[in-house]
Design an enzyme around this catalytic site. Structure first.
Site, PDB file in Angstrom:
ATOM      1  N   GLU A  32      -8.140   4.928   4.559  1.00 44.74           N
ATOM      2  CA  GLU A  32      -7.927   4.109   3.368  1.00 44.74           C
ATOM      3  C   GLU A  32      -7.979   4.963   2.106  1.00 44.74           C
ATOM      4  O   GLU A  32      -8.833   5.838   1.968  1.00 44.74           O
ATOM      5  CB  GLU A  32      -9.000   3.018   3.272  1.00 44.74           C
ATOM      6  CG  GLU A  32      -9.036   2.055   4.448  1.00 44.74           C
ATOM      7  CD  GLU A  32      -8.009   0.947   4.331  1.00 44.74           C
ATOM      8  OE1 GLU A  32      -7.275   0.905   3.327  1.00 44.74           O
ATOM      9  OE2 GLU A  32      -7.944   0.105   5.248  1.00 44.74           O
ATOM     10  N   GLU A  44       0.855  -1.191   0.000  1.00 44.56           N
ATOM     11  CA  GLU A  44       0.000   0.000   0.000  1.00 44.56           C
ATOM     12  C   GLU A  44       0.892   1.244   0.000  1.00 44.56           C
ATOM     13  O   GLU A  44       0.908   2.034   0.942  1.00 44.56           O
ATOM     14  CB  GLU A  44      -0.954  -0.061   1.190  1.00 44.56           C
ATOM     15  CG  GLU A  44      -1.893  -1.262   1.089  1.00 44.56           C
ATOM     16  CD  GLU A  44      -2.627  -1.605   2.371  1.00 44.56           C
ATOM     17  OE1 GLU A  44      -2.622  -0.780   3.306  1.00 44.56           O
ATOM     18  OE2 GLU A  44      -3.206  -2.706   2.441  1.00 44.56           O
TER      19      GLU A  44
END
Length: 376
Positions: free
Chosen positions: A335, A169
């Protein structure tokens, strides 16, 4: 024609690469783990020719729904990363790209290299506002870096931000770069005001081993760090062990853990509604933070996100839940998408490193909106 992944965060296996119209590839699993989805490789090919790359095990990856409406990123100079035509048939991810130059890099998202990470730490250290603290080392012997921004004192509130527990990520560390760029700007009025009563503790990369190894989700020994916060160990999760130990020493009044989501094409936060100590005051404070961020940037929204945990049913091994309960503080998992922000699409770049950086800078204003009430 040649394909290689022998570099920082590289990940791909070559099954067949004799014909530019039928290049067969496979993503390697994280070490000692079944997780895989991150890829990063370099293609040497022929300019002016379309190269068709089939990642044949995409359908069995950790998050196969993440390939729907997804486009891979590519770069000739490793600076500007753009989206290229990509399709998924339920089993195979196919990337099609006609080369303009002799070689090109491809990745799941814009990489954030370990070299850039080291540069970021040393750049931040130059500021008189910042103290660089070595927390310990990882299983592969890499440094766990903490940046302390502001003058610590018992009276000041402690705001912790961690990123990239899941190494694939990479947008999380781009976010941190944007956040630090603003925090270390001594002419930013909101930051100057914040630092009068608050100290920021920032861990730009929680998982440097996994980042270098080209992992999606785990550290050097296949451990998902975001499931280690209830009882971390030096043997399996020293990254979490060292950070939690430092948190215990300072205390925490607000916590943000920065991530990327494979499936959802939105920016959102997940709160700690399911922890035992969650109450109406914490709910109201969290709603103010979200409302402030919505007002600041169209990149953030609250309509789409994860299901909210029922009271008392939070997974206490997850960082934001564990920290919220341990320190009775406001805590969120933030997120960002691997795909694009569906509310503000960009066909050329999708969700990008630059947009991640800007969101990191914008979050400072949302923190500013609630900072005076963190201990109330």
């Amino acid at each position: 024609m040649l394909i290689t992944a022998q570099f920082d965060s590289g990940n791909i296996d070559i099954l067949e690469a004799a014909d530019s119209s039928n290049i067969r590839l496979s993503i390697r699993k994280d070490n000692q783990s079944d997780f895989y989805q991150w890829f990063h490789f370099k293609l040497y090919g022929e300019a002016g020719v379309e190269h068709v790359m089939h990642i044949e095990n995409a359908g069995q990856s950790a998050y196969p729904d993440g390939w729907k409406d997804y486009c891979a990123v590519a770069s000739y100079d490793r600076d500007v990363w753009f989206r290229v035509p990509t399709e998924f048939d339920g089993k195979t991810l196919t990337i099609r790209h006609e080369l303009d130059q002799e070689s090109c890099y491809y990745a799941y998202f814009t990489p954030y290299s370990y070299e850039r990470h080291q540069d970021l730490i040393q750049w931040a250290q130059q500021s008189t506002l910042c103290e660089h603290v070595l927390l310990g080392q990882t299983l592969d012997g890499r440094d766990m870096n903490l940046l302390v921004i502001g003058e610590p004192s018992e009276e000041k509130q402690k705001i912790w931000v961690t990123a990239r527990q899941h190494p694939g990520e990479s947008m999380a560390e781009w976010f941190i770069e944007g956040l630090l760029g603003r925090l270390l700007d001594d002419e930013d009025g909101a930051v100057r005001k914040l630092l009068q009563n608050n100290v920021f503790y920032v861990v730009p990369n929680m998982n440097p081993d996994g980042s270098v190894r080209g992992h999606l989700r785990t550290n050097a020994v296949g451990v998902n760090l975001n499931r280690e916060w209830e009882q971390p160990s030096l043997a399996q999760s020293p990254e979490v062990y060292h950070v939690l130990k430092a948190m215990d020493q300072t205390g925490v009044d607000m916590y943000l853990d920065i991530h990327g989501d494979e499936n959802l094409p939105y920016n959102f936060v997940a709160g700690a509604e399911g922890v035992p100590s969650f109450n109406e005051a914490m709910d109201a404070l969290g709603n103010r933070f979200k409302a402030a961020l919505v007002a600041i940037t169209p990149e953030f929204q609250t309509e789409f996100g994860y299901d909210v945990d029922a009271p008392g049913e939070a997974n206490m091994t997850v960082a934001s839940n564990a920290v919220a309960e341990r320190f009775q503080c406001l805590a969120f998992t933030l997120e960002m998408p691997f795909k694009d922000n569906a509310n503000l699409p960009d066909a050329d770049f999708g969700w990008s490193a630059n947009r991640s950086q800007q969101l990191g800078a914008d979050v400072i204003s949302a923190i500013y909106a609630v900072a005076d009430d963190l201990r109330a």
